[in-house]
Scaffold this motif. Structure first.
Motif, mmCIF file in Angstrom:
data_model
loop_
_atom_site.group_PDB
_atom_site.id
_atom_site.type_symbol
_atom_site.label_atom_id
_atom_site.label_comp_id
_atom_site.label_asym_id
_atom_site.label_seq_id
_atom_site.Cartn_x
_atom_site.Cartn_y
_atom_site.Cartn_z
ATOM 1 N N GLU A 131 0.842 -1.194 0.000
ATOM 2 C CA GLU A 131 0.000 0.000 0.000
ATOM 3 C C GLU A 131 0.883 1.253 0.000
ATOM 4 N N GLN A 132 0.316 2.325 -0.523
ATOM 5 C CA GLN A 132 0.991 3.620 -0.481
ATOM 6 C C GLN A 132 0.058 4.618 0.179
ATOM 7 N N PRO A 133 0.337 5.000 1.472
ATOM 8 C CA PRO A 133 1.494 4.685 2.299
ATOM 9 C C PRO A 133 1.380 3.304 2.941
ATOM 10 N N HIS A 134 2.411 2.951 3.740
ATOM 11 C CA HIS A 134 2.508 1.598 4.279
ATOM 12 C C HIS A 134 3.391 1.605 5.517
ATOM 13 N N TYR A 135 3.478 0.456 6.165
ATOM 14 C CA TYR A 135 4.363 0.291 7.321
ATOM 15 C C TYR A 135 5.798 0.096 6.834
ATOM 16 N N PHE A 136 6.704 0.997 7.229
ATOM 17 C CA PHE A 136 8.061 0.958 6.686
ATOM 18 C C PHE A 136 8.813 -0.302 7.096
ATOM 19 N N GLY A 137 8.462 -0.914 8.244
ATOM 20 C CA GLY A 137 9.140 -2.139 8.657
ATOM 21 C C GLY A 137 8.904 -3.279 7.684
ATOM 22 N N ALA A 138 7.699 -3.353 7.131
ATOM 23 C CA ALA A 138 7.412 -4.378 6.122
ATOM 24 C C ALA A 138 8.177 -4.081 4.840
ATOM 25 N N ARG A 139 8.150 -2.810 4.422
ATOM 26 C CA ARG A 139 8.870 -2.443 3.194
ATOM 27 C C ARG A 139 10.353 -2.795 3.301
ATOM 28 N N GLN A 140 10.958 -2.496 4.434
ATOM 29 C CA GLN A 140 12.380 -2.772 4.608
ATOM 30 C C GLN A 140 12.664 -4.266 4.529
ATOM 31 N N ALA A 141 11.799 -5.082 5.140
ATOM 32 C CA ALA A 141 12.017 -6.533 5.113
ATOM 33 C C ALA A 141 11.938 -7.070 3.691
ATOM 34 N N PHE A 142 10.959 -6.628 2.930
ATOM 35 C CA PHE A 142 10.810 -7.103 1.557
ATOM 36 C C PHE A 142 11.949 -6.606 0.670
ATOM 37 N N ALA A 143 12.312 -5.336 0.818
ATOM 38 C CA ALA A 143 13.370 -4.769 -0.017
ATOM 39 C C ALA A 143 14.718 -5.398 0.290
ATOM 40 N N ALA A 144 15.008 -5.656 1.562
ATOM 41 C CA ALA A 144 16.283 -6.276 1.912
ATOM 42 C C ALA A 144 16.406 -7.673 1.317
ATOM 43 N N HIS A 145 15.300 -8.363 1.195
ATOM 44 C CA HIS A 145 15.313 -9.697 0.597
ATOM 45 C C HIS A 145 15.525 -9.648 -0.913
ATOM 46 N N GLY A 146 15.294 -8.481 -1.502
ATOM 47 C CA GLY A 146 15.481 -8.343 -2.944
ATOM 48 C C GLY A 146 14.188 -8.313 -3.730
ATOM 49 N N ALA A 147 13.048 -8.194 -3.053
ATOM 50 C CA ALA A 147 11.767 -8.114 -3.755
ATOM 51 C C ALA A 147 11.673 -6.802 -4.526
ATOM 52 N N ARG A 148 10.891 -6.809 -5.581
ATOM 53 C CA ARG A 148 10.622 -5.603 -6.369
ATOM 54 C C ARG A 148 9.292 -5.029 -5.878
ATOM 55 N N LEU A 149 9.366 -3.871 -5.238
ATOM 56 C CA LEU A 149 8.195 -3.290 -4.601
ATOM 57 C C LEU A 149 7.329 -2.545 -5.609
ATOM 58 N N VAL A 150 6.013 -2.804 -5.539
ATOM 59 C CA VAL A 150 5.046 -2.176 -6.440
ATOM 60 C C VAL A 150 4.034 -1.436 -5.568
ATOM 61 N N PRO A 151 4.196 -0.121 -5.369
ATOM 62 C CA PRO A 151 3.247 0.610 -4.524
ATOM 63 C C PRO A 151 1.926 0.839 -5.243
ATOM 64 N N VAL A 152 0.835 0.680 -4.515
ATOM 65 C CA VAL A 152 -0.509 0.931 -5.054
ATOM 66 C C VAL A 152 -1.204 1.912 -4.120
ATOM 67 N N ARG A 153 -1.796 2.911 -4.694
ATOM 68 C CA ARG A 153 -2.398 4.013 -3.963
ATOM 69 C C ARG A 153 -3.548 3.545 -3.058
ATOM 70 N N THR A 154 -3.749 4.268 -1.969
ATOM 71 C CA THR A 154 -4.920 4.065 -1.108
ATOM 72 C C THR A 154 -5.733 5.358 -1.093
ATOM 73 N N ASP A 155 -7.039 5.209 -0.833
ATOM 74 C CA ASP A 155 -7.908 6.371 -0.658
ATOM 75 C C ASP A 155 -8.836 6.098 0.517
ATOM 76 N N ARG A 156 -9.951 6.750 0.586
ATOM 77 C CA ARG A 156 -10.834 6.610 1.750
ATOM 78 C C ARG A 156 -11.511 5.245 1.836
#
Length: 475
Positions: free
Chosen positions: A206-231
């Motif tokens: 999600e964009q925005p998201h919990y940075f701890g999850a993003r860091q774990a995925f990115a450190a593993h080498g995943a390719r992050l695809v942010p998707v917008r959130t709204d109400r």
């Protein structure tokens, strides 16, 4: 006496060098008495004549003094240790740590530790008696928990308690065999990367998201695809055409925005995951704390447990020092996650697991939740009232109806001006946290993540008054 001989040349020479080094670097201080020659010879496994010869050499060179009838002593020398080289950080030894160094920002959530009015998210302080109650549970559990290593999947008693709790509070139907006990949500992210992802695999966040999850995925080498959130939560119409391996969502209380994923979008997300063969990681991190709203059914319950990995934690509901959580796994992945957990740490601590199982089974956990929810609701109201009174039209507040934080968007602020506001607030002992670290790209507006779980209602009123004063001074 510890001496390490270097193995170079005769024992006599090795002993002389070892004793010199000990004297020069201060391990043998001036005036220290050396062992008797026979005792040192026995300890080192050399002849007494070798020790005698070494002592004589050191006396001749001025390192030792002899005292008749007393023995050999270190002479008073002006010794200086050679200057130590500053520690050098090794080059990254693996691709993983090279990536981890790039994405890891140490202490993002703890930059204001020690401030009187620290608006940090996620560390609830709602029940002063909880510490002593938990201590009693640990003491009881230690008396009847076996001393052998626990099952990697977790103690059956705790897995059963988790299933009963989820059925009552979240309508999630699961069997104990579906549950894996973990060391907090962060371990859930780590296990998902090991079980589900290879380097380069796409992961929707999600964009925005919990940075701890993003860091774990990115450190593993995943390719992050942010998707917008709204109400209504994640904008499913913007999910990528390329099938992601994993979709990470916080549907019950989007972090940090605070919205709830609507039922139509929940169903749309499940259809997308089924069609693409993607796994969904449902992070239900703080749904215990809801105010005046009825929760929607969990994704796992709507899915029937086929594509959704459901994650919960006790660290938010109880206290951060308790590193215990759980995953409810699809049958197709269950054994793989248990293997990954076993290889990670053999299993979570057994005594803490048993204490928590009893705490839940005897009703203490849900009594605590009722008390904590009432307290947090009052604190949320105090923060909202303070923001309206002291900040007024200068901020736009995303109120939310759950959790332990609010989001305040600042009108007319640039990143530089926000940094200046945070620095000014710090001088007033007020800790403010930007929302920007939870975005993969810079956010469209400058905002703050305002946690209210760690301060009383009266303290929050003071904190909001100080916040208003800072806004006044910024102009």
């Amino acid at each position: 006496m510890y001496l390490e001989l270097d193995g170079q040349g005769p024992h006599y020479g090795q002993l002389v060098r070892a004793l010199k080094a000990a004297i020069l670097d201060g391990r043998l201080a001036a005036g220290a008495r050396l062992p008797a020659t026979r005792a040192l010879a026995d300890e080192l496994g050399v002849s007494r004549n070798t020790v005698l010869a070494a002592y004589e050499q050191l006396r001749a060179e001025g390192y030792l003094d002899s005292r008749v009838g007393s023995g050999s002593y270190v002479a008073a020398l002006e010794t200086r240790r050679p200057p130590r080289r500053p520690p050098q950080r090794a080059e990254a030894q693996s691709r993983y740590i090279e990536r981890a160094r790039r994405v890891h920002v140490r202490g993002v959530a703890r930059i204001h530790q020690g401030l009187r009015y620290n608006l940090q998210y996620g560390d609830p302080v709602t029940n002063p008696a909880l510490s002593s109650a938990w201590g009693r549970e640990l003491a009881r559990a230690a008396a009847y928990t076996g001393l052998e290593s626990p099952p990697a999947q977790g103690l059956p008693a705790l897995r059963e308690a988790v299933c009963d709790y989820l059925a009552r509070r979240r309508g999630v139907r699961a069997q104990p065999d579906d549950v894996l006990i973990i060391n907090g949500t962060q371990q859930a992210f780590a296990l998902c990367t090991r079980v589900l992802l290879d380097e380069g695999d796409p992961v929707v966040i999600e964009q925005p998201h919990y940075f701890g999850a993003r860091q774990a995925f990115a450190a593993h080498g995943a390719r992050l695809v942010p998707v917008r959130t709204d109400r209504e939560g994640l904008v499913c119409a913007e999910l990528p055409q390329e099938a992601p391996k994993l979709i990470y969502v916080t549907p019950s209380h989007q972090f940090p925005g605070g919205t709830v994923l609507s039922l139509p979008r929940r169903l749309e997300l499940l259809r997308y995951a089924d069609a693409q063969g993607s796994w969904i990681l449902e992070d239900d991190y703080d749904s215990e704390f809801r105010y005046d709203v009825h929760p929607l059914a969990a994704l796992r319950e709507l899915d029937g447990g086929e594509r959704v990995i459901y994650v919960g934690t006790f660290s938010k509901a109880l206290f951060g020092a308790l590193r215990l959580g759980y995953m409810v796994l699809p049958p197709a992945l269950r054994e793989d996650f248990i293997i990954a957990k076993y290889l990670a740490d053999f299993g979570s601590p057994a005594i803490e697991q048993m204490a928590l199982a009893k705490f839940i089974a005897e009703g203490s956990f849900e009594r605590h939740l009722r008390r904590a929810t009432k307290t947090l609701k009052a604190r949320r109201a105090a923060m909202l009232q303070g923001l309206r009174r002291y900040a007024g039209h200068r901020v736009d507040v995303e109120e939310g109806h759950a959790g332990m934080h609010l989001v305040a968007w600042l009108r007319g602020y640039t990143p530089e001006r926000l940094d200046a506001l945070i620095a000014l607030a710090r001088r007033y002992e007020l800790g403010l946290y930007p929302i920007a670290p939870h975005y993969l790209q810079p956010p469209p507006r400058q905002g703050l993540l305002l946690g209210y779980a760690g301060l009383s209602a009266a303290e929050l009123d003071t904190a909001m008054r100080l916040f208003g004063r800072c806004l006044d001074e910024m102009g």
